[in-house]
Design a protein around this motif. Structure first.
Motif, PDB file in Angstrom:
ATOM      1  N   GLU A 131       0.794   0.147 -35.709  1.00  0.00           N
ATOM      2  CA  GLU A 131       1.626   0.622 -34.597  1.00  0.00           C
ATOM      3  C   GLU A 131       1.446  -0.279 -33.385  1.00  0.00           C
ATOM      4  O   GLU A 131       2.402  -0.571 -32.653  1.00  0.00           O
ATOM      5  CB  GLU A 131       1.284   2.068 -34.258  1.00  0.00           C
ATOM      6  CG  GLU A 131       1.720   3.065 -35.321  1.00  0.00           C
ATOM      7  CD  GLU A 131       1.481   4.504 -34.904  1.00  0.00           C
ATOM      8  OE1 GLU A 131       1.011   4.729 -33.766  1.00  0.00           O
ATOM      9  OE2 GLU A 131       1.750   5.412 -35.713  1.00  0.00           O
ATOM     10  N   LEU A 132       0.221  -0.751 -33.166  1.00  0.00           N
ATOM     11  CA  LEU A 132      -0.043  -1.667 -32.056  1.00  0.00           C
ATOM     12  C   LEU A 132       0.571  -3.035 -32.330  1.00  0.00           C
ATOM     13  O   LEU A 132       1.138  -3.656 -31.419  1.00  0.00           O
ATOM     14  CB  LEU A 132      -1.559  -1.792 -31.846  1.00  0.00           C
ATOM     15  CG  LEU A 132      -2.030  -2.696 -30.708  1.00  0.00           C
ATOM     16  CD1 LEU A 132      -1.399  -2.284 -29.379  1.00  0.00           C
ATOM     17  CD2 LEU A 132      -3.561  -2.666 -30.607  1.00  0.00           C
ATOM     18  N   GLU A 183       3.248  -3.609 -34.039  1.00  0.00           N
ATOM     19  CA  GLU A 183       4.684  -3.452 -33.814  1.00  0.00           C
ATOM     20  C   GLU A 183       5.018  -3.422 -32.335  1.00  0.00           C
ATOM     21  O   GLU A 183       6.023  -3.994 -31.893  1.00  0.00           O
ATOM     22  CB  GLU A 183       5.172  -2.176 -34.499  1.00  0.00           C
ATOM     23  CG  GLU A 183       5.133  -2.256 -36.019  1.00  0.00           C
ATOM     24  CD  GLU A 183       5.584  -0.977 -36.692  1.00  0.00           C
ATOM     25  OE1 GLU A 183       5.673   0.062 -36.000  1.00  0.00           O
ATOM     26  OE2 GLU A 183       5.864  -1.015 -37.914  1.00  0.00           O
ATOM     27  N   LYS A 184       4.170  -2.776 -31.548  1.00  0.00           N
ATOM     28  CA  LYS A 184       4.391  -2.700 -30.108  1.00  0.00           C
ATOM     29  C   LYS A 184       4.284  -4.079 -29.466  1.00  0.00           C
ATOM     30  O   LYS A 184       5.066  -4.427 -28.573  1.00  0.00           O
ATOM     31  CB  LYS A 184       3.372  -1.754 -29.474  1.00  0.00           C
ATOM     32  CG  LYS A 184       3.515  -1.594 -27.973  1.00  0.00           C
ATOM     33  CD  LYS A 184       2.486  -0.612 -27.417  1.00  0.00           C
ATOM     34  CE  LYS A 184       2.608  -0.466 -25.903  1.00  0.00           C
ATOM     35  NZ  LYS A 184       1.584   0.470 -25.362  1.00  0.00           N
ATOM     36  N   GLY A 218       7.219  -6.415 -31.691  1.00  0.00           N
ATOM     37  CA  GLY A 218       8.583  -5.935 -31.888  1.00  0.00           C
ATOM     38  C   GLY A 218       9.031  -6.044 -33.338  1.00  0.00           C
ATOM     39  O   GLY A 218      10.223  -5.934 -33.627  1.00  0.00           O
ATOM     40  N   SER A 221       2.184   3.521 -41.050  1.00  0.00           N
ATOM     41  CA  SER A 221       1.419   2.392 -40.533  1.00  0.00           C
ATOM     42  C   SER A 221       0.253   2.041 -41.457  1.00  0.00           C
ATOM     43  O   SER A 221      -0.106   0.885 -41.610  1.00  0.00           O
ATOM     44  CB  SER A 221       0.876   2.698 -39.136  1.00  0.00           C
ATOM     45  OG  SER A 221      -0.125   3.699 -39.185  1.00  0.00           O
ATOM     46  N   LYS A 238      -5.405  -6.535 -31.347  1.00  0.00           N
ATOM     47  CA  LYS A 238      -4.783  -7.285 -30.247  1.00  0.00           C
ATOM     48  C   LYS A 238      -5.076  -8.780 -30.355  1.00  0.00           C
ATOM     49  O   LYS A 238      -4.177  -9.621 -30.204  1.00  0.00           O
ATOM     50  CB  LYS A 238      -5.301  -6.759 -28.906  1.00  0.00           C
ATOM     51  CG  LYS A 238      -4.756  -5.408 -28.497  1.00  0.00           C
ATOM     52  CD  LYS A 238      -5.337  -4.993 -27.144  1.00  0.00           C
ATOM     53  CE  LYS A 238      -4.806  -3.633 -26.703  1.00  0.00           C
ATOM     54  NZ  LYS A 238      -5.407  -3.207 -25.405  1.00  0.00           N
TER      55      LYS A 238
END
Length: 272
Positions: free
Chosen positions: A48-49, A51-52, A55, A166, A263
Motif C-alpha cells: 500500500e505504501l 502504491e502511494k 502511483g 497488498s 520507503k
C-alpha cells in the motif's frame, strides 16, 4: 473420492486464504510490482505504501517459510495465468542454500494438483510421491495445514487475516532474538533461482536481501559470497545496523522498520 471433490471445489472461489490459492486463481491482469519471498518479504514490504509512493500497483506474495523452489512455481503460475508485470522482486538470503519446497507451500498446492490448466512441468517440479495421486490422500497427509477447518472456512468464504490486496503482514514489538544463523558456506548454485532468472527478462527481475540484524552469525561472509554469484543483488542486510528499534527479532522488522525499509527500497529502485 467424494471428499476429494468437496475439498478441491472449496478452493476454486475468489476469496483466497493463502497466496498459492491467490496466484492459482488469478487471470489475465497486470500488476506493476510483484514481490516474492519468505516471511522476510511478507512482513517487510508494505505494498500500500509502494502504491502511494509510485502511483503503481503492487502485491506482496511473500510466503511464511517460503523457499526459492516455491517462488519458481509461483513465477510459472503467473506466466501460465497471463499475469504481466513491470518488476518482479525476489528476496534472497540464506534460503539460497535450501533445496526442495516448503511444507506449507506443498500443502497449499494440493487443491490444484489435478488441475487440467497446469502445465506438466509444474507438477513434475513438485517431486511428489506417487501416493499423492490417490484421491483425498493428499489432503489427509497435509491435514494439519489444509484440513477440515480450513476447507470449512473456504466454503464460508471467510477471508484470511492477511489482506491479499497488498499481501503485507506487519509484525509488532521490539527485540533481537536469534533463532538461527547464516550457513558457514554457500552452495555452488541454486537451480530454482537460476530457473527464475531464465524465466524473467533481465530488466524486470530485481534480487534483494532484506535487513538482518548485525548479530546474525556469518551474515556478512555469506552475503558477500551471494553477491559474487549474483552481482545485481541489492543487499540491504546492513541497512538498520544502527537502528535496533526497527527489529522484532534478528531476522524480521517490526511495522515501523518495514515502513522505513519499504520507503528506502522504493526510492532506491523504483523512483531514483
Amino acid at each position: 473420492m467424494l471428499l476429494d471433490v468437496i475439498y478441491t471445489a472449496a478452493y476454486q472461489n475468489e476469496v483466497p486464504r493463502n497466496k498459492v490459492q491467490l496466484v492459482a486463481n488469478m487471470k489475465e491482469s497486470h500488476i506493476d510490482y510483484i514481490f516474492l519471498g519468505s516471511s522476510r518479504t511478507e512482513n517487510h514490504i508494505d505494498c500500500e505504501l509502494v502504491e502511494k509512493l509510485t502511483g503503481k500497483s503492487c502485491i506482496n506474495l511473500g510466503i511464511q517459510g517460503g523457499r526459492l523452489n516455491d517462488y519458481k512455481i509461483l513465477v510459472r503460475l503467473l506466466k501460465q495465468n497471463s499475469i504481466s508485470f513491470e518488476k518482479l522482486f525476489v528476496q534472497v538470503d540464506y534460503i539460497y542454500n535450501f533445496k526442495g519446497h516448503s511444507p506449507s507451500f506443498i500443502a497449499s498446492f494440493m487443491p490444484f494438483l489435478n488441475s487440467n490448466n497446469l502445465p506438466p512441468n509444474i507438477i513434475d517440479d513438485l517431486g511428489l510421491p506417487d501416493y499423492y495421486s490417490v484421491p483425498f490422500l493428499r489432503y489427509a497427509v497435509n491435514d494439519s495445514k489444509i484440513g477440515f477447518r480450513e476447507t470449512f472456512m473456504q466454503y464460508l468464504r471467510k477471508p484470511s487475516r492477511v489482506n491479499y490486496e497488498s499481501g503485507f503482514s506487519p509484525l509488532q514489538g521490539v527485540g533481537s532474538h536469534i533463532s538461527g544463523h547464516f550457513p558457514n558456506s554457500i552452495v555452488s548454485t541454486n537451480e530454482a533461482l537460476e530457473d527464475i532468472v531464465q524465466q524473467v527478462e533481465q530488466d524486470k527481475l530485481i534480487l534483494f536481501t532484506a535487513p538482518y540484524c548485525e548479530n546474525g552469525e556469518n551474515r556478512n561472509t555469506f552475503l558477500k559470497a551471494l553477491k559474487e554469484r549474483h552481482i545485481s543483488l541489492k543487499d540491504y542486510s546492513k541497512l538498520f545496523d544502527a537502528n535496533s528499534e526497527y527489529y522484532v527479532n534478528c531476522g524480521h522488522l517490526n511495522e515501523k522498520g518495514a515502513n522505513q525499509f519499504t520507503k528506502i527500497l522504493t526510492q532506491d529502485i523504483l523512483i531514483d
